[in-house]
Design a protein around this motif. Sequence first.
Motif, PDB file in Angstrom:
ATOM      1  N   GLU A 155      44.407  41.904  29.153  1.00  0.00           N
ATOM      2  CA  GLU A 155      45.081  41.734  30.191  1.00  0.00           C
ATOM      3  C   GLU A 155      44.367  42.361  31.570  1.00  0.00           C
ATOM      4  N   LEU A 159      42.487  40.396  34.579  1.00  0.00           N
ATOM      5  CA  LEU A 159      43.268  40.400  35.768  1.00  0.00           C
ATOM      6  C   LEU A 159      42.483  41.697  36.838  1.00  0.00           C
ATOM      7  N   THR A 194      55.265  40.243  31.675  1.00  0.00           N
ATOM      8  CA  THR A 194      53.647  40.358  32.048  1.00  0.00           C
ATOM      9  C   THR A 194      53.301  39.496  33.321  1.00  0.00           C
ATOM     10  N   GLN A 195      54.352  38.404  33.400  1.00  0.00           N
ATOM     11  CA  GLN A 195      54.207  37.505  34.851  1.00  0.00           C
ATOM     12  C   GLN A 195      54.689  38.249  36.123  1.00  0.00           C
ATOM     13  N   VAL A 198      51.476  40.248  36.914  1.00  0.00           N
ATOM     14  CA  VAL A 198      50.607  39.573  37.709  1.00  0.00           C
ATOM     15  C   VAL A 198      51.032  39.243  39.052  1.00  0.00           C
ATOM     16  N   GLN A 199      52.218  38.874  39.270  1.00  0.00           N
ATOM     17  CA  GLN A 199      52.492  38.672  40.630  1.00  0.00           C
ATOM     18  C   GLN A 199      52.380  39.679  41.660  1.00  0.00           C
ATOM     19  N   HIS A 202      48.860  40.293  42.212  1.00  0.00           N
ATOM     20  CA  HIS A 202      48.106  39.381  43.171  1.00  0.00           C
ATOM     21  C   HIS A 202      48.663  39.720  44.732  1.00  0.00           C
ATOM     22  N   ASP A 235      49.570  33.515  29.874  1.00  0.00           N
ATOM     23  CA  ASP A 235      49.963  33.814  31.155  1.00  0.00           C
ATOM     24  C   ASP A 235      48.704  34.215  31.872  1.00  0.00           C
ATOM     25  N   VAL A 236      48.068  35.398  31.466  1.00  0.00           N
ATOM     26  CA  VAL A 236      46.921  35.935  32.406  1.00  0.00           C
ATOM     27  C   VAL A 236      45.840  34.781  32.591  1.00  0.00           C
ATOM     28  N   TYR A 239      47.071  32.223  35.241  1.00  0.00           N
ATOM     29  CA  TYR A 239      46.762  32.810  36.498  1.00  0.00           C
ATOM     30  C   TYR A 239      45.505  32.700  37.003  1.00  0.00           C
ATOM     31  N   LYS A 240      44.452  33.146  36.057  1.00  0.00           N
ATOM     32  CA  LYS A 240      43.205  33.188  36.305  1.00  0.00           C
ATOM     33  C   LYS A 240      42.873  31.690  36.854  1.00  0.00           C
ATOM     34  N   VAL A 252      52.596  30.992  39.371  1.00  0.00           N
ATOM     35  CA  VAL A 252      51.577  31.784  40.057  1.00  0.00           C
ATOM     36  C   VAL A 252      51.479  31.675  41.655  1.00  0.00           C
TER      37      VAL A 252
END
Length: 507
Positions: A155, A159, A194-195, A198-199, A202, A235-236, A239-240, A252
């Motif tokens: 991850e 990320l 995890t999400q 990511v948020q 970001h 998930d990652v 996102y990517k 995302v």
Amino acid sequence: MMTDPTIGILVVAYNAAETLHDTLDRIPTDFRPRISEIIVMDDASRDETFEVGAEWARNHPTLRTTVLRHTKNLGYGGNQKAGYKLAIERGLDIVVLLHADGQYAPEYLPQMVAPLAKGEADAVFGSRMLDDGGARRGGMPMYKLLGNRILTTIENRILGTNLSEFHSGYRAYSVKALCEIPFEYNSDAFDFDTQIIVQLAHAEKRIVEIPIPTFYGDEICYVNGLKYAVDVVKDVWTYKRVNKGFGTSDWVPRAPERSFEAGDGSNRAVLLALLSGMEPSRILDLECGNGDFARRAREFGHTVVGIALVQSPDASGQMDEFHQADLEYGIPAEVGTGFDVVVIADVLEQLSNPARLLRDIWKVLRPGGQVLLSVPNFGHWYPRAKVLIGRFDYDRRGILDETHLRFFTLHTLRRLVVETGFDIIEEHSTGLPFPAISSRRRRVLSRIDSSLAGLRPSAFAYQHIMKLTPHYEATVDAVTGTVTSRLAASTDQVESMPKGPKSGQSD
């Protein structure tokens, strides 16, 4: 620094009747006066979790405690969503996620809150990996330790983050930060955690980790390890991929609109180059975006009026005049008339009736004026390939942008502009953008792609760009010699003038 922040403790509980009471009791006594509310979210447990929570609340009347029971199981992520929404409604400043099974030490609540209260973080994660060897001493099985480290490494690599652990459930959030990310679209399952990382990453929120003890007791684990591992890696990668414009996903966050540079081969750069040789003109920029194009056009001495459905904060002050309007319903009258140039960059494909807007341009464009138009090419090999393999779907941006209502090929675009009364003066093509590739490789790929687009624009052009001018039909009165010009695509008379050449107009 927050002044006396309102703090909420969100206790997520499922079948936790045997542990909930002790977990709540372990909340430090000297920390309790700082707590505005404890929210116990019972996720439709099959045991007496709700009753245990309600009894604890009755026995601690000085500490505001709300115990809620869902009528159906929302899942680990769904339970958190409900709790965070309630924290937002309550007007809390900080919310701490605490598990009812006692796996994460309530004794560390003061440390979890401290960076947020000091204004040093937007989120605080308790990490079991910061204490070297602590996870094993606390009873974490070796397979879980290895899985945790492997997944965290993957991850971080994807990320570009540097967290010691992605998989701790001990979290504290600034409620303001939660309001600024779309967590409500996250998974209802265990990969919710995890999400949300990511948020936060970001949105460039500040994440602080603190060491916490590891405790593995007799609690029941409801996580399917293999499915969880697959979900978080998926998930990652999602996102990517979506962040680069491929595919789409509600959870995302949207990337900011990209700026362009003169000569970078993008549609805006080509349109700007078409403007650069013109005398200072009055320009109407339809859907002006972040105002970057308007700013650069003004540097050439042009006057720019912009229209957009929503004004970007970045566009403020970038143009001479701005009007907020939905181009689906045409160009508003208050914009005025007599424009030398109308710029339509990536607009027609977002309209249900693009021909109506093109005809509307006749009303605002001076005789002999020009239209600079760019439209994504649906005939490009990328959408063709997706259709061919049966994987057609919308993307976050690009040719298959999820906001597009119509698709154009070079043939259908030519037909549209001719049918709406325009002559095509110039045609250009752009190649694929390569923003994610290193500069040297990008230059090589761009040259190859641009060459292919020039040889076969119908299949390799990423966008079609045209310079247009209105087509007039002229009739001459044999008696008076008066020339009457009418729009090729309209029955409305435009002008009458003495017989003679018409400067700047196409025959």
